[in-house]
Design an enzyme around this catalytic site. Structure first.
Site, PDB file in Angstrom:
ATOM      1  N   ASP A 140      43.094  40.319  43.393  1.00  0.00           N
ATOM      2  CA  ASP A 140      42.755  41.734  43.352  1.00  0.00           C
ATOM      3  C   ASP A 140      43.843  42.559  42.682  1.00  0.00           C
ATOM      4  OD1 ASP A 140      41.761  44.234  43.862  1.00  0.00           O
ATOM      5  OD2 ASP A 140      42.174  44.191  46.015  1.00  0.00           O
ATOM      6  N   SER A 304      41.609  57.336  30.274  1.00  0.00           N
ATOM      7  CA  SER A 304      40.347  56.920  29.668  1.00  0.00           C
ATOM      8  C   SER A 304      39.468  58.147  29.635  1.00  0.00           C
ATOM      9  CB  SER A 304      39.693  55.800  30.480  1.00  0.00           C
ATOM     10  OG  SER A 304      38.479  55.416  29.861  1.00  0.00           O
TER      11      SER A 304
END
Ligand SMILES: *[C@@H]1O[C@H](CO)[C@@H](O)[C@H](O)[C@H]1NC(C)=O
Ligand SMILES: *[C@@H]1O[C@H](CO)[C@@H](O)[C@H](O)[C@H]1NC(C)=O
Ligand SMILES: *[C@@H]1O[C@H](CO)[C@@H](O)[C@H](O)[C@H]1NC(C)=O
Ligand SMILES: *[C@@H]1O[C@H](CO)[C@@H](O)[C@H](O)[C@H]1NC(C)=O
Ligand SMILES: *[C@@H]1O[C@H](CO)[C@@H](O)[C@H](O)[C@H]1NC(C)=O
Ligand SMILES: *[C@@H]1O[C@H](CO)[C@@H](O)[C@H](O)[C@H]1NC(C)=O
Length: 434
Positions: A140, A304
């Site tokens: 993860d 982003s």
């Protein structure tokens, strides 16, 4: 004479300041489980929202139940491998909503809790050796604790999971008084005590790695047999161990690696791998783009703020918007503007609260999605965005709108892109898979 030899040895060491040659390159395969049939879009979305403490929209819980029941009915048609367990009669309401295909399941006592996939129903298997015991962990990059289902949990909590038993390890040592606790906005979480043990990941070995042993896990983790625990690969500042925060496996192993990197080469329904110590040029095509990582929050985070649908023009979603690369999440959670604009290009796609998000006819020809990774556009294949069936006609999108101020680029993103996590200069590299 002995003393002289000893002094000579010191002199020799002092005279050769060259560091130990670092050679370590280690690979862990990530193998798709051919028996896995448990894809559930709303459940994957719920898991992400919980992980990031994002608000859980009205209707999502119902959609999870409904999708579980659809899944069970499809499995019963295909096979009889469904594990039946305790009945929760409130499942009847969801059954009604799901249509009538599941009447047989209701009759045999299959309710909401039976949504638990069968034993060992994991989509991908990434084995990790902890003190001689092998567990499949979820690697993860969006968290920083290495925690496992342990033998201190009740049998009820561990059904379908593999557990780590510190008593069966020669190398385990308890860290007196240390505890960990990961909790989420809805009250779910895991907590327990902490020790150290030898963790071996495809040959990359840390001898005194903090291993967090769950003594309590919430129902959502019990149900999620995908996880026997997590191996966190985000920055150590997110580690939850108290009173002394612990370092991640990556931070500990970094000095022995040839290069301070790990890479995620995750593929759709095919063998992928995590590799520690090098960026394998055979794994990607073209030049890899490296962008600086914003480590403020402890994530592999970057700006982003742009996107494009298919071959369409590049558009701005939200100026300054942040996203993280998270191998521990299934879906992509993008700015709502991105999700709306994308599904507007898919005939008959709708954002359906009852289904838990954007759905579209399963036979849709989905366009590619271009996402901005710190200023460079990366492609996510349209074929990866069809995530799971929700009913006879409709499929659940692998890209959904984020309900919070952070975009999460999970597995769906990694299926189209080979990604390098550089801990030496805190940068993220990406390129299309070879
Ligand atoms: C898949 O199922 C078959 C038959 O039950 C079993 O032999 C095999 O070990 C399973 N594979 C995995 C990866 O669980
Ligand atoms: C049954 O499921 C419902 C809806 O998820 C929940 O509110 C209720 O507590 C459950 N009952 C039992 C006995 O688990
Ligand atoms: C629903 O399922 C029941 C039980 O199998 C069946 O008797 C009934 O005809 C079904 N109704 C519809 C509309 O399919
Ligand atoms: C380990 O063994 C001791 C002594 O038998 C026992 O008290 C303890 O509960 C065990 N711990 C675990 C995690 O099983
Ligand atoms: C970080 O290191 C990689 C090589 O591993 C290099 O390509 C990249 O340019 C470096 N710096 C940044 C900010 O990306
Ligand atoms: C870095 O991340 C923090 C927290 O998300 C954000 O507030 C900040 O604006 C980001 N910095 C840059 C340069 O994007």
């Amino acid at each position: 004479m002995k003393v002289l030899c000893f002094l000579g040895f010191i002199a020799l060491v002092a005279a050769s300041p060259a560091p130990i040659h670092k050679r370590g390159v280690y690979k862990v395969e990530r193998v798709p489980n051919p028996n896995y049939t448990g894809r559930n879009g709303p459940r994957a979305l719920l898991k992400t929202l919980r992980k990031y403490r994002m608000p859980i929209p009205d209707g999502l819980m119902d959609a999870v139940a409904k999708a579980d029941i659809e899944m069970i009915s499809r499995r019963q048609i295909g096979s009889s491998r469904v594990r039946r367990q305790a009945t929760n009669t409130t499942g009847a309401a969801a059954l009604a909503a799901a249509g009538n295909t599941t009447a047989g399941a209701a009759a045999t006592g299959v309710g909401l809790v039976t949504a638990t996939p069968e034993q060992n129903d994991v989509e991908y298997l990434s084995p990790v050796d902890i003190g001689g015991q092998t567990l499949n962990l979820d690697f993860d990059s969006g968290s920083s604790d290495l925690w496992v289902f342990s033998s201190q949990l009740s049998t009820a909590a561990t059904t379908g999971h593999t557990v780590y038993d510190p008593n069966k390890s020669q190398s385990f040592a308890l860290i007196q008084g240390a505890t960990f606790s990961i909790s989420y906005g809805d009250g779910s979480g895991a907590a327990g005590n902490v020790g150290t043990d030898t963790v071996n990941l495809g040959g990359a070995t840390v001898t005194k790695q903090a291993v967090e042993l769950a003594t309590a896990v919430s129902q959502s983790f019990v149900e999620d047999t995908n996880n026997n625990g997590l191996l966190g690969l985000a920055f150590s500042k997110l580690n939850t161990v108290k009173p002394a925060q612990q370092k991640t496996f990556f931070d500990n192993v970094m000095p022995s690696l040839a290069e301070p990197v790990f890479t995620a080469d995750l593929k759709k329904a095919a063998v992928g791998s995590y590799e520690f110590g090098r960026v394998d040029a055979a794994k990607f095509t073209g030049a890899m783009t490296f962008v600086p990582v914003n480590t403020t929050q402890g994530f592999w985070q970057f700006t982003s703020e742009k996107f494009a649908v298919g071959t369409g023009a590049v558009q701005t979603s939200v100026a300054g918007s942040q996203a993280i690369a998270d191998t521990g999440t299934t879906l992509i959670l993008a700015e709502p503007a991105v999700a709306r604009a994308y599904y507007a290009q898919v005939p008959n796609a709708v954002n359906d609260a009852q289904a838990g998000g954007f759905v579209f006819p399963c036979n849709s020809n989905l366009p590619d999605l271009m996402l901005d990774i710190g200023g460079t556009m990366a492609k996510v294949s349209g074929s990866d965005i069809n995530f799971a069936q929700v009913d006879a006609q409709n499929c659940f999108g692998g890209m959904q709108a984020t309900p919070a101020n952070l975009q999460i680029y999970g597995d769906i993103f990694f299926k189209s892109n080979f990604v390098a996590f550089n801990g030496g200069n805190s940068s993220l590299g990406f390129a299309p898979h070879a």
